[in-house]
Structure formats: structure tokens, C-alpha cells
Scaffold this active site. Structure first.
Site, PDB file in Angstrom:
ATOM      1  N   LYS A 118       0.849  -1.122  -0.142  1.00 12.37           N
ATOM      2  CA  LYS A 118      -0.031  -0.104  -0.299  1.00 12.37           C
ATOM      3  C   LYS A 118       0.930   1.212  -0.066  1.00 12.37           C
ATOM      4  CE  LYS A 118      -4.285  -1.458   2.203  1.00 12.37           C
ATOM      5  NZ  LYS A 118      -5.347  -1.193   2.965  1.00 12.37           N
ATOM      6  N   LYS A 204      -5.878  -8.807  -7.421  1.00 14.76           N
ATOM      7  CA  LYS A 204      -7.112  -9.148  -6.650  1.00 14.76           C
ATOM      8  C   LYS A 204      -8.186  -7.929  -7.001  1.00 14.76           C
ATOM      9  CE  LYS A 204      -8.573  -9.841  -1.944  1.00 14.76           C
ATOM     10  NZ  LYS A 204      -8.364  -9.921  -0.489  1.00 14.76           N
ATOM     11  N   LYS A 207     -11.122  -2.295  -4.232  1.00 18.75           N
ATOM     12  CA  LYS A 207     -11.982  -0.975  -4.200  1.00 18.75           C
ATOM     13  C   LYS A 207     -11.024   0.158  -4.782  1.00 18.75           C
ATOM     14  CE  LYS A 207     -13.369  -2.046  -0.057  1.00 18.75           C
ATOM     15  NZ  LYS A 207     -14.350  -2.379   1.293  1.00 18.75           N
TER      16      LYS A 207
END
Ligand code: TRP
Length: 342
Positions: A118, A204, A207
Site C-alpha cells: 500500500k 485481486k 476498491k
């Protein structure tokens, strides 16, 4: 004769209220909770404090929190059986997080894979909160003495961390009987825990992917579903297969179809071994529309009934807060904090 009631084991899980939930969240998480809720005492959290660890829009936060809770119910979580609550409503989460922060070595945190991934996405705008994310998650879990935590494969490392903190940094150090915090176990949700992006079968479904076409949101209307599936990545092979390692997209769509239709993977493989992409895409589009319709209907009713939703979240909060405060009190007392005379 007195019949001993066997108490149910407890599970706790949560999802971040960042934007619309998609079929990956549903098939990978919420749908599994629906199956588990009868067997376990279930606590389900909307983790809004986690949602501010990366850039977010304050105008959307509360709306997304409410809509995530409504989607839990619309997907089949029974609010009479489960406690559904909002993380930020219970201050014990932040407080236990602080205490755990002070007990956790930094080098345990530097290993966290999701943080590394991230922070690359965030460029140079990485907050301390993002680094601390796994400890807040540990607090979420440990506050409820959860026996099991149903999570996807990607959260396994976070759960290991929660166990290590509880075992090695709290129980071993602050209690002779080593029983301050319960050590949770993961239930790794294999089925559907990895629904992949529609435009790249190796990533994956997420969102945070800037491309809307990469996912089907639970609230997408039929036209949008049709468009997204039409544009979904395919390949030049004939037939739809599951086990061919060179065909990530075929595998992913077959998995989605199998989960939605309730047909076994092997049955789907037989059925579609000679089916072309065009025909298969039509079938999966119809299946998606059919499966999402009842969720969307239920969602519409709920979101237009803020009174009912509020009640659900109030009841969830009351039950959760009671438990959380008890655990926090136990931890503070064992760790030597001052206590007021009664
Ligand atoms: N990190 C989890 C995820 O991204 C969400 C989460 C936060 C969670 N707190 C939790 C999951 C506690 C299970 C238990 O999926």
C-alpha cells in the site's frame, strides 16, 4: 433436569467502508459470514478508523459507513443474531490500539506485506496510521475475545501479528497465568477469498483500483454489469477452464459463476468446455444480475429507512461496547494503570 447450554464460539470480522462494496467483498467475506452466523456468536464491524489510513473524502465517510452496514444486512446478515457495529463508535478500539502500539516492536511491523504494497501505491504520502493499521486490527480482534476470525488469505499475516502481540507481548509479560487476552485463530476463507480483477486476472479485485471496469459493485445496475462483463479481459483459447495456469481470467470468471450459481467448479467446467467467450459472458452477466437483484432490493428498503438502520447499529454498539470495555479494563488493570476507588 437442568440442560447445560453450550455457549457458542465467537467470531469477529470487518470490512472497510471505502466506496462501494464489490462482489469480491461479498463472495470473499460477507457471504462466508452469512454461513457462519448460525454456528457462531458473530460480531461484525464496519472499520471506519481503518478507512482513514489512506486519503479519503470526509463527505463520503459517514455515508459509506452506513451503506456498508446496510449491505451486510442486504447480503443476509441477520441483525437479530449478529452484532453489527461501527468501529469509531467504540473508543476502546483506539485506546487498546495505543496500548498495543507501545508493546509491539517496530521490526515486527516492518515485515507487513500489505503495508509495503500500500505504501508504494501512496507514493510519499504514507501516514503513521497506515503503518499502524495492523495493530488497530489486532485491537479490533482482541477486544472481543474472539475465538475465530474469518479473513481472506491476504489478512493471514495481520492475524498472526495479533496472535503474537497477545501471546508474547501481553500475556507472557503481564500475567502469570498468561490469560489476559484470548488468542484468536483464523478461519481462512478459501472459497472466493480471491476474486480477481476483471481486467487483470493476476490482481485481486479491489476498491482502490482506479479502473471501475475492474470490478462489479454490489449496487451496479444491470446495464453497468452488462457493460463491464463485455469489456472484461478474455483470451484466445476455446472453452472456459479452471485449471489452466495460463488462463487467469477464465479461472476467475468460472469461479464467480460457480459461487453465484451454486454449481460445483467441475460441473461448470464440463458445461463450458466448448463454450466460447461471447456465450459465456452472456450467461455470467445474466447470473450476476439475477444474484444481485435481491441484494439491491433489500438494500434500497434499508437505506431508505434510517430509523431501522440506526436501531441495528445502536443495538450492535451496545452489545459490542459492553464486551470491549470489559476487556480493556482487564488489560489496563493487569498492565498497572491507576484505578479509581469505587
Ligand atoms: N484488514 C481487514 C481487511 O482489509 C479489515 C479488518 C479490520 C478486519 N479489522 C478487522 C478483519 C478485524 C477482521 C477482523 O480485510
Amino acid at each position: 433436569m437442568k440442560v447445560e447450554m453450550q455457549t457458542k464460539k465467537r467470531i469477529l470480522s470487518g470490512v472497510q467502508p471505502t466506496g462501494d462494496l464489490h462482489i469480491g467483498n461479498w463472495l470473499g467475506a460477507i457471504n462466508n459470514w452469512v454461513t457462519l452466523q448460525e454456528q457462531y456468536e458473530t460480531f461484525l464491524c464496519v472499520v471506519d478508523l481503518h478507512a482513514i489510513t489512506t486519503a479519503y473524502d470526509p463527505k463520503e465517510l459517514s455515508k459509506n459507513t452506513l451503506s456498508t452496514a446496510a449491505l451486510y444486512v442486504a447480503c443476509g446478515i441477520d441483525p437479530n443474531e449478529c452484532s453489527i457495529f461501527v468501529q469509531s463508535q467504540i473508543s476502546a478500539h483506539s485506546e487498546l490500539c495505543w496500548i498495543l502500539n507501545c508493546m509491539t516492536p517496530i521490526n515486527w511491523m516492518e515485515r507487513m506485506i500489505q503495508f509495503k504494497e500500500k505504501s508504494i501505491q501512496q507514493g510519499n504520502n504514507v501516514s503513521i496510521g497506515l503503518f499502524d493499521y495492523p495493530i488497530l486490527m489486532a485491537a479490533d480482534i482482541l477486544l472481543y475475545d474472539a475465538d475465530f476470525v474469518p479473513v481472506g488469505e491476504d489478512q493471514k499475516q495481520h492475524l498472526e501479528l495479533a496472535r503474537d502481540i497477545a501471546q508474547q507481548r501481553i500475556n507472557a509479560k503481564f500475567s502469570k497465568n498468561k490469560n489476559i487476552l484470548k488468542i484468536p485463530q483464523s478461519i481462512i476463507m478459501k472459497n472466493g477469498s480471491k476474486i480477481m480483477s476483471l481486467i487483470d486476472g493476476s490482481k485481486k479485485m479491489s476498491k482502490s483500483d482506479p479502473n471501475e471496469g475492474s470490478r462489479i459493485n454490489l449496487l451496479d445496475p444491470p446495464e453497468i454489469i452488462t457493460k463491464k462483463i463485455k469489456r472484461a479481459k478474455s483470451d484466445s483459447f476455446n472453452g472456459i477452464e479452471f485449471h489452466n495456469p495460463d488462463r487467469a481470467e477464465s479461472r476467475n470468471l468460472l469461479m464467480i459463476y460457480s459461487l453465484l450459481s451454486g454449481k460445483e467448479i467441475s460441473q461448470c467446467e464440463n458445461e463450458f468446455s466448448n463454450t466460447g467467450w461471447g456465450t459465456f459472458k452472456k450467461l455470467i452477466t445474466e447470473q450476476l444480475i439475477e444474484s444481485l437483484e435481491p441484494i439491491q432490493e433489500k438494500y434500497k428498503v434499508l437505506i431508505n429507512d434510517p430509523y431501522q438502520l440506526n436501531n441495528i447499529l445502536q443495538e450492535g454498539k451496545d452489545k459490542a461496547e459492553d464486551l470491549a470495555n470489559k476487556t480493556l479494563k482487564r488489560v489496563k488493570s493487569k498492565l498497572g494503570f491507576f484505578e479509581m476507588e469505587k
